[in-house]
Enzyme design. Structure first.
Site, short mmCIF file in Angstrom:
data_model
loop_
_atom_site.label_atom_id
_atom_site.label_comp_id
_atom_site.label_asym_id
_atom_site.label_seq_id
_atom_site.Cartn_x
_atom_site.Cartn_y
_atom_site.Cartn_z
N ASP A 1 -10.08 -3.82 -4.61
CA ASP A 1 -9.19 -2.81 -4.04
C ASP A 1 -9.20 -1.57 -4.92
O ASP A 1 -8.96 -1.66 -6.13
CB ASP A 1 -7.76 -3.40 -3.97
CG ASP A 1 -6.75 -2.48 -3.32
OD1 ASP A 1 -7.10 -1.33 -2.95
OD2 ASP A 1 -5.59 -2.91 -3.17
N HIS B 1 -7.95 -5.06 -0.37
CA HIS B 1 -6.76 -4.38 0.11
C HIS B 1 -6.42 -4.91 1.51
O HIS B 1 -7.31 -5.19 2.32
CB HIS B 1 -7.05 -2.88 0.19
CG HIS B 1 -5.83 -2.05 0.39
ND1 HIS B 1 -5.01 -1.68 -0.65
CD2 HIS B 1 -5.27 -1.52 1.50
CE1 HIS B 1 -4.00 -0.96 -0.19
NE2 HIS B 1 -4.14 -0.85 1.12
N SER C 1 0.83 -1.20 0.00
CA SER C 1 0.00 0.00 0.00
C SER C 1 0.87 1.26 0.00
O SER C 1 1.66 1.44 -0.92
CB SER C 1 -0.97 -0.06 1.19
OG SER C 1 -1.95 0.93 1.11
#
Length: 312
Positions: free
Chosen positions: A253, A283, A157
């Site tokens: 995501d 995610h 991320s």
């Protein structure tokens, strides 16, 4: 595309607990929230040969790191790892179980970096800390049982963003030499206009486009930073000369499409790049190996990719 049944059970449990989304919290509340969210997934961490916390010098003071050493004989390849959390939340303690598993799967000494967080420390504090940590690891690899010729960067991320940025910084600044980049659902573009950003606009899938607006807002100093490739790696005019990459994305995501677009651009620039999408998960899924088969599979796949890329 359907949610994996185990993933759906995790989301149902999170919904029943009634926690607020990131964008509805203050940074302090969000930090407590992510710690609570990840706590169940850190309950039974794998053993490694050695785990040591220490500090290393950085541009804004000492940077805490956790160094995980696998079983076997040194020198090992090294992975410098940057945790996720939108540059605003998260800490190396919450990524402990994941980093242990990745250390074992890859056979890499894994150095997890506690870089400075926004909004107290806005861009470029985070990337400069991560670059300094990578430089320190390359220069001091032997002292932690590592091989300075086999140093990789990785992250998930916001940490995937930071790994991509450090790879660009190292290219642009003449070192250190990075052998591989592991980019797990990386945030690469503050434009937030991809189909997956629109598809996952609202809450319910761990991360939403609304959350990303909130995270970018805390991290950047203003719109001018959105065109800086060290904030948004997709803004780089060229991706030539970057290290080989594995880009991991998740089907559910908002960051899915920008990660896959970045992987395609790396390939177009002549960088050896593999892109793997794990379809039925959201995610954050790689952190959920305690309860999610797809996370265990992804960790095994990432470990194999690191081993192949960093073999002597």
């Amino acid at each position: 595309m359907q949610l994996h049944p185990q993933m759906k059970a995790i989301l149902d449990q999170a919904a029943a607990a009634g926690g607020k989304p990131f964008h509805a919290m203050t940074p302090a509340e969000a930090r407590q929230g992510i710690t609570a969210l990840l706590e169940p997934f850190n309950s039974a961490p794998e053993k490694v040969a050695k785990s040591e916390k220490r500090t290393i010098p950085g541009p804004g003071g000492q940077i805490p790191v956790q160094i995980y050493t696998p079983e076997g004989n040194a020198p090992f390849p090294v992975l410098v790892y940057f945790h996720g959390g939108g540059w605003t939340v998260g800490a190396i303690e919450s990524w402990d179980s994941f980093c242990r598993s990745l250390c074992n799967a890859s056979g890499c000494v894994t150095v997890s970096v506690d870089y400075r967080l926004a909004p107290e420390h806005k861009f470029p504090a985070g990337p400069e800390d991560c670059y300094a940590a990578t430089k320190w690891v390359a220069e001091n690899a032997a002292s932690i049982g590592g091989d300075p010729a086999r140093v990789a960067v990785g992250g998930d991320s916001a940490g995937g963003n930071l790994a991509a940025v450090v790879a660009q910084m190292a290219r642009d600044r003449g070192g250190p030499k990075i052998a591989f980049q592991l980019l797990i659902y990386p945030a690469t573009d503050a434009g937030l206009d991809t189909p997956s950003q629109q598809e996952f606009q609202d809450d319910g899938y761990i991360l939403s486009r609304k959350d990303m607006v909130w995270f970018w807002g805390h991290y950047l100093n203003g719109d001018k930073d959105k065109t800086n490739p060290y904030a948004c790696p997709a803004e780089a005019s060229s991706l030539r000369g970057l290290p080989p990459a594995l880009v991991v994305t998740a089907g559910f995501d908002p960051l899915r499409d920008e990660g896959e677009t970045y992987a395609a651009r790396l390939q177009d620039a002549g960088v050896k790049t593999e892109c793997v999408r794990y379809e039925g998960v959201t995610h954050g899924f790689v952190l959920m190996a305690a309860v999610l088969d797809e996370a265990r599979k992804a960790i095994a796949d990432m470990g194999a990719a690191l081993k192949a890329a960093l073999k002597k």
